[in-house]
Design an enzyme around this catalytic site. Sequence first.
Site, PDB file in Angstrom:
ATOM      1  N   SER A 102       0.827  -1.205   0.000  1.00 58.98           N
ATOM      2  CA  SER A 102       0.000   0.000   0.000  1.00 58.98           C
ATOM      3  C   SER A 102       0.871   1.269   0.000  1.00 58.98           C
ATOM      4  CB  SER A 102      -0.971  -0.055   1.194  1.00 58.98           C
ATOM      5  OG  SER A 102      -1.984   0.909   1.085  1.00 58.98           O
ATOM      6  N   ASP A 152     -10.422  -4.259  -5.113  1.00 56.48           N
ATOM      7  CA  ASP A 152      -9.797  -3.284  -4.214  1.00 56.48           C
ATOM      8  C   ASP A 152     -10.591  -1.981  -4.248  1.00 56.48           C
ATOM      9  OD1 ASP A 152      -8.103  -1.445  -2.898  1.00 56.48           O
ATOM     10  OD2 ASP A 152      -6.328  -2.571  -3.502  1.00 56.48           O
ATOM     11  N   HIS A 183      -8.358  -4.722  -0.768  1.00 54.87           N
ATOM     12  CA  HIS A 183      -7.072  -4.086  -0.479  1.00 54.87           C
ATOM     13  C   HIS A 183      -6.229  -4.903   0.497  1.00 54.87           C
ATOM     14  CE1 HIS A 183      -4.475  -0.626  -0.901  1.00 54.87           C
ATOM     15  NE2 HIS A 183      -4.342  -0.526   0.407  1.00 54.87           N
TER      16      HIS A 183
END
Length: 204
Positions: A102, A152, A183
Site C-alpha cells: 500500500s 480493491d 485491499h
Amino acid sequence: MKHIFNKGTNKRLPVLLLLHGTGGDERDLLPLAEMIAPEASVLSVKGSVNENGMARFFARLREGVFDEEDLIFRTKELNTFLDDSAKEYGFDRSNIVALGYSNGANIAASLMYHHEHALKGGILFHAMVPRRGVSIPDLHDSPVFIGAGNKDPLIPADETEELIRNLKEAKSTVTEYWTDGGHELRREEVDAAAEWFKSNFVEK
C-alpha cells in the site's frame, strides 16, 4: 529513519527493504520477509510522516491524492537513507529489492520513478501510480512483481494497469498477480511473490 536491520545468512541475495502500509511500523512486514526470502538480509523502515497518529512514508491531501511535493522530498530522503545504511551495515547498495504494501509500495514505486538504480527490483502489493508526467529511468535490470485485488475499493484496476504499463515502458520485466480480493494482502499473492523472488534472485 527508525528501522530494523537483520543480517541474513546468504550474502549473495539482495537486501529486502520492507516498507509498511499506512498505520504500520518497522515490525509489520518482518513475517512477510521470512515467507518470501528467509535467507536474505532485511532493512525494515518506519515511515516518518504522522497522519493522525498513523505512520506513513509521505503526506497525502486526501484518500488517493498524494502531496507530490512531499512525495518527492520523502523519496529523496529514503534514497539517501539507503545510501547511508549500505555504508553503516556493509551491504551492496546496488542490490536492494523493495517489499512494500500500500503506502509502502507507493514509495517503493516512487524510488523507481525518480532515482536511477535505487532498487534492483520490487515487490509492490496494492500500489498506485506515484506520479504522472515524469520520465522514468531505464528499469531493464529491475524486475517488478505486482500483487493486486480485483475488488480493491481504494485502487481501481485501471490504476494498477497504468502502473504496470509505465514500468514496462521503462523496460522493467513486470509480473502481475491478481486476486479476487480487495485491499487486504492475501496469502496466495505472498506465495506468488516468494516464487517470483526465488526465480529472479535465488536460482540465478
